[in-house]
Design a protein around this motif. Structure first.
Motif, PDB file in Angstrom:
ATOM      1  N   SER A 420       0.882  -1.159   0.000  1.00 10.05           N
ATOM      2  CA  SER A 420       0.000   0.000   0.000  1.00 10.05           C
ATOM      3  C   SER A 420       0.919   1.208   0.000  1.00 10.05           C
ATOM      4  O   SER A 420       1.970   1.197   0.637  1.00 10.05           O
ATOM      5  N   ILE A 421       0.512   2.242  -0.757  1.00  7.98           N
ATOM      6  CA  ILE A 421       1.411   3.382  -0.932  1.00  7.98           C
ATOM      7  C   ILE A 421       0.696   4.682  -0.569  1.00  7.98           C
ATOM      8  O   ILE A 421      -0.458   4.898  -0.942  1.00  7.98           O
ATOM      9  N   GLY A 422       1.406   5.513   0.188  1.00 15.63           N
ATOM     10  CA  GLY A 422       0.893   6.852   0.482  1.00 15.63           C
ATOM     11  C   GLY A 422       1.903   7.865  -0.034  1.00 15.63           C
ATOM     12  O   GLY A 422       3.101   7.668   0.117  1.00 15.63           O
ATOM     13  N   VAL A 423       1.409   8.949  -0.639  1.00 16.68           N
ATOM     14  CA  VAL A 423       2.327   9.915  -1.249  1.00 16.68           C
ATOM     15  C   VAL A 423       2.049  11.324  -0.733  1.00 16.68           C
ATOM     16  O   VAL A 423       0.893  11.728  -0.592  1.00 16.68           O
ATOM     17  N   SER A 424       3.134  12.055  -0.448  1.00 19.02           N
ATOM     18  CA  SER A 424       2.965  13.485  -0.180  1.00 19.02           C
ATOM     19  C   SER A 424       3.919  14.244  -1.098  1.00 19.02           C
ATOM     20  O   SER A 424       4.936  13.703  -1.524  1.00 19.02           O
ATOM     21  N   LEU A 425       3.541  15.486  -1.412  1.00 20.92           N
ATOM     22  CA  LEU A 425       4.333  16.260  -2.370  1.00 20.92           C
ATOM     23  C   LEU A 425       4.881  17.524  -1.722  1.00 20.92           C
ATOM     24  O   LEU A 425       4.192  18.176  -0.924  1.00 20.92           O
ATOM     25  N   TYR A 426       6.131  17.817  -2.069  1.00 17.57           N
ATOM     26  CA  TYR A 426       6.716  19.094  -1.652  1.00 17.57           C
ATOM     27  C   TYR A 426       6.474  20.086  -2.788  1.00 17.57           C
ATOM     28  O   TYR A 426       6.685  19.731  -3.947  1.00 17.57           O
ATOM     29  N   PRO A 427       6.049  21.283  -2.569  1.00 22.84           N
ATOM     30  CA  PRO A 427       5.779  21.921  -1.280  1.00 22.84           C
ATOM     31  C   PRO A 427       4.301  21.857  -0.865  1.00 22.84           C
ATOM     32  O   PRO A 427       3.981  22.278   0.244  1.00 22.84           O
ATOM     33  N   ALA A 428       3.442  21.269  -1.718  1.00 24.52           N
ATOM     34  CA  ALA A 428       2.009  21.363  -1.448  1.00 24.52           C
ATOM     35  C   ALA A 428       1.604  20.733  -0.113  1.00 24.52           C
ATOM     36  O   ALA A 428       0.792  21.288   0.623  1.00 24.52           O
ATOM     37  N   ASP A 429       2.188  19.564   0.208  1.00 25.51           N
ATOM     38  CA  ASP A 429       1.732  18.834   1.391  1.00 25.51           C
ATOM     39  C   ASP A 429       2.623  19.032   2.607  1.00 25.51           C
ATOM     40  O   ASP A 429       2.436  18.372   3.638  1.00 25.51           O
ATOM     41  N   ARG A 452      -6.075  -2.063   0.794  1.00 29.30           N
ATOM     42  CA  ARG A 452      -4.655  -2.346   0.535  1.00 29.30           C
ATOM     43  C   ARG A 452      -4.353  -2.432  -0.960  1.00 29.30           C
ATOM     44  O   ARG A 452      -5.228  -2.244  -1.770  1.00 29.30           O
ATOM     45  N   ASP A 453      -3.075  -2.717  -1.277  1.00 32.03           N
ATOM     46  CA  ASP A 453      -2.606  -2.846  -2.657  1.00 32.03           C
ATOM     47  C   ASP A 453      -3.047  -1.668  -3.522  1.00 32.03           C
ATOM     48  O   ASP A 453      -3.559  -1.855  -4.618  1.00 32.03           O
ATOM     49  N   ASN A 454      -2.938  -0.455  -3.007  1.00 33.18           N
ATOM     50  CA  ASN A 454      -3.256   0.700  -3.842  1.00 33.18           C
ATOM     51  C   ASN A 454      -2.453   1.901  -3.376  1.00 33.18           C
ATOM     52  O   ASN A 454      -1.757   1.843  -2.361  1.00 33.18           O
ATOM     53  N   CYS A 455      -2.538   2.965  -4.182  1.00 34.04           N
ATOM     54  CA  CYS A 455      -1.734   4.148  -3.885  1.00 34.04           C
ATOM     55  C   CYS A 455      -2.653   5.335  -3.629  1.00 34.04           C
ATOM     56  O   CYS A 455      -3.612   5.556  -4.371  1.00 34.04           O
ATOM     57  N   GLN A 456      -2.407   6.072  -2.573  1.00 33.35           N
ATOM     58  CA  GLN A 456      -3.232   7.239  -2.246  1.00 33.35           C
ATOM     59  C   GLN A 456      -2.354   8.474  -2.138  1.00 33.35           C
ATOM     60  O   GLN A 456      -1.284   8.427  -1.521  1.00 33.35           O
ATOM     61  N   LEU A 457      -2.836   9.540  -2.741  1.00 35.62           N
ATOM     62  CA  LEU A 457      -2.122  10.801  -2.658  1.00 35.62           C
ATOM     63  C   LEU A 457      -2.697  11.588  -1.485  1.00 35.62           C
ATOM     64  O   LEU A 457      -3.916  11.631  -1.310  1.00 35.62           O
ATOM     65  N   PHE A 458      -1.828  12.193  -0.697  1.00 35.56           N
ATOM     66  CA  PHE A 458      -2.325  12.908   0.478  1.00 35.56           C
ATOM     67  C   PHE A 458      -3.166  14.128   0.079  1.00 35.56           C
ATOM     68  O   PHE A 458      -2.863  14.829  -0.878  1.00 35.56           O
ATOM     69  N   HIS A 459      -4.275  14.336   0.815  1.00 36.77           N
ATOM     70  CA  HIS A 459      -4.966  15.618   0.718  1.00 36.77           C
ATOM     71  C   HIS A 459      -5.430  15.976   2.119  1.00 36.77           C
ATOM     72  O   HIS A 459      -5.555  15.098   2.985  1.00 36.77           O
ATOM     73  N   MET A 460      -5.631  17.241   2.371  1.00 33.02           N
ATOM     74  CA  MET A 460      -5.878  17.702   3.726  1.00 33.02           C
ATOM     75  C   MET A 460      -7.047  16.993   4.394  1.00 33.02           C
ATOM     76  O   MET A 460      -7.041  16.753   5.595  1.00 33.02           O
TER      77      MET A 460
END
Ligand code: C2E
Ligand code: MG
Ligand code: MG
Length: 731
Positions: A420-429, A452-460
């Motif tokens: 399972s993958i979680g992603v945060s981005l600089y500078p937004a997150d 599980r077995d999926n990717c989520q991009l962080f949001h507030m």
């Protein structure tokens, strides 16, 4: 003179031990001989006399004399023959020839024959004593010299030995920086033969340009004393350094001490500079140990990947660079799904191997400059600098998913590992390392809860559910006492006869605010917190009550299946609880089936098998749920008392999605071979139904027939016992 001699002897300056000089007087004339001897005795010498040449030879052969007074002309043997004898014997006793013949020839002959001095007869006693004193003094000086020389030789040998057996490389350089001395250690440390380096410039042993400035300083050291170079770390090049393949050869890391050498070391200002003297200590081992310690502080020992500390360091660098260049970068947190199960069921060795294999595949997905780190356990972090857009992150996540989709073969087992993958981005997150990691972690948590077995991009918005989880946990603690748990029943239908033969009991949580919460959301939480044992017990009793109601209503007997969690199985009273519940409700054992997963069995095979045997012996049925997704093989399972195999719905879905029936076909064939009851889960379409019918699958369960139903709806269906399948059966 003799007194002085004695004094020196006593002072120990002369090493040869002789107390009073012993003189031999050789003369065939008795008068002369005796008078000579007497004079010597009176002057403190020890004196012996030989009557003729032969007597002289005997005495010389027998004992040592410090000087000999030798007559040349004797009737038996000529004095020169005595000289010959002395020379042949290698004696260094000084001889003074005494002769009446003062012809030059005889003097020369005697001196050539080894005589030290010549005394012509007749002589004055003083003259004779002076000559004797002289030869003895000369001989003494010779002995002294020899002794000093020997001492010096010995001392030089000793120093050479010390220098050569030193573990360090010791050298001297001339004013131009050329080696003038190297000790033997150079051969084992730098690979040079002693002579190969002599005359060479010190630059021959400097490793590379980086070391050059340092080296220049030390190798040209002119200072002495405290200001001289000390403990300068340098890399020296060994002789085999430049290999034919161009790769770097052996390097010797040394700590160098050097001082200037001067003609008069005590007064260097007034004396000439000779060059430099240096001692290089091999510190390669120490460096290696230091490097290992450094490496261990910043890397994970199992995978060799950077650890959390190094990752944070790189992250801070990435932030600085991205800020400077106004760039964007991503932090990806990856967590292996169900890794804990692998570790617990198959052991840590297999777990470690799986981690290594996963690491290798993840490596294959990286771009140059990306950093993959292991943060601990089954958690990895990926730093993706300089990304042009969000699609790059998507591509990499996709790449990771694809790379991990193929099975791993470890210890003769086929294992599957998804992440399972979680992603945060600089500078937004986030603009700090900690906030970026924290937000990627929250996104990861969401990926986990999304199956599980999926990717989520962080949001507030994601920040909320995390606190949600806490309140969910609190609420769940009250769910039981507040009667919020509900059992649903999903029918299982016999394919041949088209009748309901059983139901699977599926729990729901009637939450006052959230509404009906699915088990996927709270069962993992209940497992984590241990609440699952109480929930499991509740479900067991509810199922038994329902069976009892149907029994009282005299409805056709059906089987009820309940799902069992690993933690429930661990309870020592697990078997007894089930038997007690059946007994309390006056039910047959045959009406209950327990659903367990493969992983649960593998967790603690011996104890689990023991419990399964007890259940089976009492007539309770055992089903393997979600079959095909775990880590066991059917072959292995045949050792266990199993009645039913439930083919996992993902394989049934494959039939519809891409017509892939291979796994289902294999599972059905194997189960039939083992005479096990087969249930296909998640049957949603007629297509799937037709296929399963063709394959002669025993039972099916799925939305095509019915969703999980409330107790009341299930009762109605049972009363009618008319299922959609009964309708299909006729077609
Ligand atoms: P499971 O035991 O594999 O249950 C089957 C799941 O598939 C159920 O989800 C069911 O509603 C769903 N399902 C049935 N037919 C279909 C279909 O045709 N298509 C699709 N897509 N899904 C179908 P549910 O009820 O959400 O339960 C999820 C899981 O939660 C269960 O998987 C089981 O592992 C667990 N669970 C449910 N009740 C209990 C319980 O009382 N105790 C324990 N320990 N676990 C439970
Ligand atoms: Mg189940
Ligand atoms: Mg299932």
């Amino acid at each position: 003179m003799l007194a002085e001699l004695k004094k020196r002897i006593i002072d120990g300056q002369v090493h040869e031990v002789f107390s009073v000089p012993r003189i031999l007087v050789v003369d065939d004339e008795p008068l002369l001989r005796d008078s000579l001897r007497d004079i010597l005795l009176q002057n403190g010498y020890e004196a012996s006399a030989a009557r003729n040449g032969r007597d002289a030879l005997v005495q010389i052969a027998r004992q040592h004399f410090d000087a000999i007074l030798l007559d040349l002309f004797m009737p038996d043997i000529h004095g020169t023959e005595v000289l010959d004898f002395i020379a042949r014997r290698g004696l260094d006793t000084p001889v003074i020839v005494v002769s009446g013949d003062d012809s030059v020839d005889s003097v020369i002959d005697a001196l050539r024959g080894g005589a030290q001095d010549f005394l012509r007869k007749p002589y004055q006693p003083d003259e004779m004593l002076k000559r004797v004193g002289n030869v003895i003094q000369r001989r003494r000086l010779e002995l002294e010299n020899r002794s000093v020389l020997q001492q010096m030789e010995q001392s030089e040998k000793w120093h050479r030995f010390l220098v050569n057996s030193s573990p360090d490389f010791i050298y001297t350089l001339d004013c131009e920086g050329r080696f003038t001395f190297v000790n033997d250690r150079v051969e084992s440390l730098l690979g040079y033969k002693h002579d190969e380096l002599l005359g060479q410039h010190y630059t021959a042993v400097i490793f590379d340009d980086d070391d050059f400035t340092h080296a220049q300083y030390v190798f040209n050291e002119r200072r002495t004393g405290k200001r001289a170079s000390r403990y300068v770390e340098l890399r020296l090049k060994c002789k085999d350094c430049s290999r034919s393949n161009g790769s770097e050869g052996r390097i010797l890391v040394v700590e160098l001490n050097a001082i200037g050498m001067y003609e008069q070391p005590d007064n260097k200002f007034a004396s000439r500079y000779l060059g430099t003297y240096g001692v290089a200590k091999d510190i390669s081992e120490r460096k290696k140990a230091e490097e290992t310690i450094h490496y261990q502080a910043y890397h994970d020992l199992l995978t060799g990947l950077p650890n959390r500390v190094l990752f944070k360091d790189r992250l801070n660098l990435a932030i600085a660079q991205a800020r400077r260049n106004s760039e964007m970068f991503a932090v990806m947190c990856l967590d292996m799904d169900h890794y804990k199960v692998v570790n617990e069921t198959l052991g840590h060795d297999v777990g470690d191997e799986l981690l290594l294999a996963v690491t290798a595949r993840l490596h294959g997905c990286l771009r140059e400059g990306d950093t993959l780190a292991r943060m601990g356990g089954d958690e990895f972090c990926l730093l993706l600098p300089q990304i042009s857009g969000i699609e790059v992150v998507g591509n990499i996540a996709e790449k990771v998913t694809v790379a991990l989709s193929k099975p791993f073969h470890i210890d003769h087992r086929e294992l599957f590992a998804t992440v399972s993958i979680g992603v945060s981005l600089y500078p937004a997150d986030g603009e700090t390392g900690d906030s970026l990691i924290k937000h990627a972690d929250i996104a990861l948590y969401h990926a986990k809860t999304c199956g599980r077995d999926n990717c989520q991009l962080f949001h507030m918005g994601m920040n909320v559910p995390l606190s949600n989880r806490l309140s969910l946990e609190n609420d769940l603690r009250h769910a039981l006492e507040r009667n919020q748990l509900v059992a649903y029943y999903q029918p299982q239908v016999d394919l041949k006869r088209g009748y309901i033969v059983g139901f699977e009991c599926l729990i729901r949580w009637q939450h006052p605010v959230r509404g009906l919460v699915s088990p996927a959301e709270f069962i993992p939480l209940a497992e984590e917190t241990g609440m699952i044992t109480a929930i499991g017990k509740w479900m067991l009793n509810t199922a038994c009550q329902q069976l009892k109601i149907w029994k009282t209503q005299e409805l056709p007997p059906v089987r009820l299946a309940i799902n069992i969690s690993p933690r429930q199985m661990e309870q020592p009273e697990f078997v007894q609880n089930i038997l007690d519940a059946l007994h309390q409700h006056d039910l047959d054992q045959g009406v209950l089936e327990v659903e367990i997963t493969e992983n649960l069995i593998m967790k603690d095979v011996e104890r689990t098998v023991e419990k399964l045997k007890q259940l089976s012996a009492s007539g309770i049925k055992i089903a393997i749920d979600d079959f095909g997704t775990g880590y066991s093989s059917l072959n292995y399972l045949k050792k266990f008392p199993i009645h039913t195999i439930k083919i996992d719905q993902s394989f049934i879905a494959d039939i519809e999605r891409d017509g892939d029936t291979s796994i289902v076909t294999a599972i059905i064939a194997m189960a039939k071979g083992l005479h096990l009851n087969l249930i296909a889960e998640g049957v949603e379409t007629e297509n799937q139904l037709a296929f399963l019918r063709k394959m002669e699958c025993d039972e099916i369960q799925g939305f095509l027939l019915s969703e999980p139903l409330t107790a009341q709806a299930a009762t109605t269906m049972l009363i009618e016992n008319i299922t959609p399948l009964a309708l299909f059966a006729g077609r």
